[in-house]
Design a protein around this motif. Structure first.
Motif, short mmCIF file in Angstrom:
data_model
loop_
_atom_site.label_atom_id
_atom_site.label_comp_id
_atom_site.label_asym_id
_atom_site.label_seq_id
_atom_site.Cartn_x
_atom_site.Cartn_y
_atom_site.Cartn_z
N TYR A 147 5.92 2.97 2.62
CA TYR A 147 4.85 2.12 2.12
C TYR A 147 4.50 1.08 3.19
N SER B 137 0.84 -1.20 0.00
CA SER B 137 0.00 0.00 0.00
C SER B 137 0.87 1.25 0.00
N THR C 223 -5.69 1.03 0.55
CA THR C 223 -5.79 0.06 -0.54
C THR C 223 -4.46 -0.67 -0.68
N PHE C 224 -4.55 -1.91 -1.15
CA PHE C 224 -3.36 -2.73 -1.33
C PHE C 224 -3.35 -3.31 -2.74
#
Length: 251
Positions: free
Chosen positions: A76, A57, A63-64
């Motif tokens: 990250y 992410s 979100t990934f």
């Protein structure tokens, strides 16, 4: 963009997944090495090791994706998912009974070294390692006494039999069941005490001759947190050999 040679699939319990860094702005010279390794030797998930995947992410875990765009110096987030036919399932320590440790990574995570998700800062060389281990609760030798349901799964066997375990008077880790094979005969089993890792929780059915003349043997594992155990059994009787999984749960 971070790409995995094997799409981040773990092809051995302690195998390493190597990644290629492909940048849109000639960042290759700054990021020379990246790898992501999932170690699941001491977790029940090792039986599904090929489906443990690291995802990434760049928006603080909102979100990934499998392949993020990353530059040197950028932060990250990383987490592990179990990729099933029905979609990704987060490997959550609190819900699934696992401990996740990111402390073997180089560079180290930014902040906490354990938990479901870890944050890193991209460096020139990066080796991300997450160790997944199933929880092990305190062992109590008296926990196994009493009534059980013993489910047989295998060729030529089936059903769930009532079985009572009685603790041995001299060896607290030894028990005798009173309805082995559903034949109302006795067979003894022994639990390994003081486990430190999940797979130390061994339960053994030593090779023995039952009162009906059959020869039984086997071994398996118990779960000190769930209070369950299973044994893969071989039983030779009447000129036939039966092999089955004996799974014990409380009625």
């Amino acid at each position: 963009m971070l790409k995995s040679t094997y799409r981040n699939y773990i092809y051995a319990a302690t195998a390493m997944v190597f990644a290629l860094l492909i940048s849109c702005d000639n960042n290759d010279a700054e990021i020379k090495h990246y790898s992501a390794q999932v170690v699941a030797d001491d977790a029940t998930l090792k039986t599904d090791k090929y489906k443990l995947i690291t995802v990434f992410s760049t928006d603080n875990g909102t979100t990934f994706v499998d392949y993020p765009n990353l530059k040197k110096g950028q932060t990250y987030q990383v987490k592990v998912v179990h990729r099933t036919d029905d979609g990704d399932v987060d490997v959550k320590p609190s819900e699934l009974g696992f401990h996740l440790d990111w402390s073997s990574s180089n560079p180290k995570p930014n902040g906490a070294t354990d938990g479901q998700m870890a944050e890193f800062t991209m460096q020139e060389s990066n080796d991300i390692v997450v160790v997944i281990a199933s929880h092990v609760c305190s062992y109590n030798a008296t926990d196994w006494a009493g009534a059980w349901g013993a489910k047989e799964t295998g060729s030529g066997v089936g059903g769930t039999d009532n079985n009572t375990l009685t603790q041995d008077e001299t060896d607290p880790n030894k028990y005798t069941m009173d309805n082995f094979f559903g034949d109302e005969v006795e067979a003894s089993i022994t639990f390994a005490s003081s486990p430190s890792k999940y797979w130390d929780q061994v339960v053994t059915l030593p090779k023995q001759t039952t009162s009906e003349g059959g020869v039984a043997s086997g071994s398996g594992y118990y779960d000190s947190c769930l209070g369950t155990f299973y044994i893969d059994v071989t039983y030779v009787i009447g000129g036939k050999t039966y092999s089955w999984n004996y799974s014990f749960t409380r009625p």
